[in-house]
Design a protein around this motif. Structure first.
Motif, mmCIF file in Angstrom:
data_model
loop_
_atom_site.group_PDB
_atom_site.id
_atom_site.type_symbol
_atom_site.label_atom_id
_atom_site.label_comp_id
_atom_site.label_asym_id
_atom_site.label_seq_id
_atom_site.Cartn_x
_atom_site.Cartn_y
_atom_site.Cartn_z
ATOM 1 N N ARG A 109 37.093 54.317 41.879
ATOM 2 C CA ARG A 109 38.015 53.282 41.629
ATOM 3 C C ARG A 109 39.238 53.638 42.380
ATOM 4 O O ARG A 109 39.534 54.599 42.898
ATOM 5 N N SER A 141 30.979 40.901 46.527
ATOM 6 C CA SER A 141 32.290 41.318 46.914
ATOM 7 C C SER A 141 32.337 42.163 48.104
ATOM 8 O O SER A 141 31.509 42.838 47.998
ATOM 9 N N ASN A 199 42.023 43.969 38.255
ATOM 10 C CA ASN A 199 41.854 45.033 38.606
ATOM 11 C C ASN A 199 43.290 45.948 38.537
ATOM 12 O O ASN A 199 44.119 45.654 39.107
ATOM 13 N N CYS A 236 33.128 49.325 45.214
ATOM 14 C CA CYS A 236 32.937 50.375 44.599
ATOM 15 C C CYS A 236 31.501 50.985 44.669
ATOM 16 O O CYS A 236 30.729 50.066 44.972
ATOM 17 N N GLY A 251 34.202 40.419 42.523
ATOM 18 C CA GLY A 251 35.546 40.487 43.298
ATOM 19 C C GLY A 251 36.649 40.789 42.374
ATOM 20 O O GLY A 251 36.468 41.084 41.336
ATOM 21 N N THR A 252 37.839 40.423 43.103
ATOM 22 C CA THR A 252 39.172 40.843 42.359
ATOM 23 C C THR A 252 39.855 39.973 42.489
ATOM 24 O O THR A 252 40.941 39.410 43.499
ATOM 25 N N TYR A 261 29.069 51.610 42.957
ATOM 26 C CA TYR A 261 28.044 51.156 42.048
ATOM 27 C C TYR A 261 27.730 49.877 41.808
ATOM 28 O O TYR A 261 26.993 49.146 41.291
ATOM 29 N N CYS A 262 28.583 49.026 42.770
ATOM 30 C CA CYS A 262 28.807 47.565 42.456
ATOM 31 C C CYS A 262 27.676 46.560 43.518
ATOM 32 O O CYS A 262 27.844 46.695 44.652
ATOM 33 N N CYS A 273 37.806 42.584 47.251
ATOM 34 C CA CYS A 273 38.173 43.624 46.577
ATOM 35 C C CYS A 273 39.129 44.487 47.595
ATOM 36 O O CYS A 273 38.902 44.424 48.806
ATOM 37 N N ARG A 314 38.667 47.722 47.365
ATOM 38 C CA ARG A 314 37.774 48.635 48.100
ATOM 39 C C ARG A 314 36.312 48.379 47.639
ATOM 40 O O ARG A 314 36.274 47.853 46.238
#
Ligand SMILES: C[S@@+](CC[C@H](N)C(=O)[O-])C[C@H]1O[C@@H](n2cnc3c(N)ncnc32)[C@H](O)[C@@H]1O
Ligand code: SF4
Length: 412
Positions: A151, A40, A114, A33, A80-81, A35-36, A29, A31
């Protein structure tokens, strides 16, 4: 159950194997997050894209004997992204898949994107590579809420990405979260109204959950209290129903015919092969059902794949866990499931969970007849309690969580 019947039913028996889906995990990702808790990590420096695509291809090759000849009905690039990857890399992965497994001609092929990685040209290239559904991690259209969530994108970028996604893909999901730090009922309504302006075919609404091993767990933000949360849920449900969305799963709402086929396969306890760092699989064979988990660290995964070393650990799902695992998924579906699906997907007769079903019905958490089992309104509200009734005697099912699980979070 008599002892003779019991011993004859120690292993599952399948007359036909469940439908099969393919999940591809991209573990980076821009960055992390706060809360995640997904597998990732922040991308520091260049992503080893080529090496990772090679590793995914090797992973798929190693897995071929376990899915031999089976048709794949959907592919999901999750993270992930995945939108951090170039369209050329996604194209290479899809070409590797098509060359090795029979992919349905009408396969749903979703990519998670994202808004912070949005580039119009890149979205168009993803579409050209064969992605036919985009799941956009909008989370909120309110810049303040997005900042509180840590975010990388703001409301302006969310709108630009949303508009381009609808224009380029048509078949789009917006991931939104509610019960955000400092969010009022009016804020939540405004967020939903902003999303509905795009009329996305699919909307996933997740209640923000505070997960262990996250920054929010160590430094909890101030969240709306339970009453405010319930008011937000009711408002969201009402507004989406009025806008013509079917609430088909705990967190998923769709226009008619736009339900996510890949996720429906999880909830109906279908099979899935998950490739990529940390990906999970559930695969059925004529006499057993197994779970696999791949090595989590991307570098270790890449190196092991390059050296031909095993990429995963696997184990059979025990008979006393499989009823719970089936119900954990199926009871998320508001319409419920046909009774016959239990045997089709677990290989065991429904008598395996008869007493648990009786207990759930006695508490008004499910309704059923000889054709269907479905959660009642009470069962949907207390889904964790309902699912817990199916836990194996003596504890929790391995790897199973009865915490509220957001929809695509079930995507491994
Ligand atoms: C695996 S994430 C991937 C999407 C993409 N990386 C992104 O965040 O935009 C899928 C979705 O899970 C939801 N999610 C992640 N962590 C959550 C949490 N702690 N509580 C509720 N929903 C969560 C978010 O809505 C997110 O879009
Ligand atoms: S929520 Fe999405 S973007 Fe944020 S760290 Fe997790 S996977 Fe990455």
């Amino acid at each position: 159950m008599s002892a003779a019947v019991d011993s004859a039913l120690r292993t599952p028996r399948f007359t036909a194997l469940p439908p099969l889906a393919l999940y591809v995990h991209i573990p980076w990702c821009l960055r992390k997050c706060p809360y995640c808790d997904f597998n990732s990590r922040e991308n520091r420096g260049a992503i080893p894209e080529t090496e990772y695509v090679d590793a995914l291809t090797a992973d798929l090759e190693f897995a071929l004997p376990s899915i031999w000849g089976r048709r794949v009905g959907s592919v999901f690039f999750g993270g992930g992204t995945p939108s951090l990857f170039s369209a050329a890399a996604i194209d290479r992965i899809l070409a590797a898949v098509r060359a090795r497994v029979p992919l349905s001609p009408d396969a749903e092929i979703t990519l998670e994107a994202n808004p912070g990685t949005f580039e119009r040209q890149k979205f168009a290239e993803f579409r050209a590579a064969g992605i036919n559904r985009l799941s956009l991690g909008v989370q909120s259209f309110d810049s303040r809420a997005l900042a509180a969530l840590g975010r990388v994108h703001d409301a302006h970028e969310a709108r630009a990405a949303g508009a381009a996604a609808i224009e380029i893909f048509g078949n789009v999901n917006f991931d939104l979260m509610y019960a955000l730090p400092g969010q009022s009922l009016a804020d939540a309504r405004a967020d939903l109204a902003a999303a509905l302006e795009f009329a996305p075919p699919h909307l996933s609404f997740y209640q923000l959950s505070i997960e262990p091993n996250t920054l929010f767990h160590r430094h909890p933000p101030r969240l709306p209290d339970e009453d405010a949360m319930a008011d937000i849920e009711d408002a969201v449900e009402d507004a989406l129903a009025r806008a013509g969305y079917g609430h088909y799963e705990t967190s998923a709402h769709a226009q008619a015919g736009r339900e996510c086929r890949h996720n429906l396969n999880y909830w109906r306890f279908g099979d899935y092969l998950g490739i990529g760092a940390g990906a999970h699989s559930k695969l059925s064979f004529p006499d057993r059902v197994i779970r696999q988990v791949r090595y989590k660290q991307p570098q270790q995964y890449i190196e092991r794949a390059a050296n031909g070393a095993p990429l995963l650990e696997e184990r059979a799902i025990a008979r006393d866990e499989i009823g719970f695992e089936f119900m954990l998924n199926a009871l998320r579906l508001n319409e419920g499931v046909p009774v016959t699906l239990f045997t089709e997907r677990t290989g065991f007769p429904i008598t395996l969970v008869q007493e648990r079903l009786d207990a759930a019905e006695a508490r008004d958490l499910i309704e059923r007849d000889h054709l269907k089992i479905r959660p009642t309104a009470l069962g949907r509200r207390f889904l964790n309690d309902l699912q817990s009734l199916f836990l194996p005697a003596g504890g929790r099912g391995p790897g199973a969580s009865v915490q509220p699980i957001a929809v695509e979070r079930l995507a491994p």
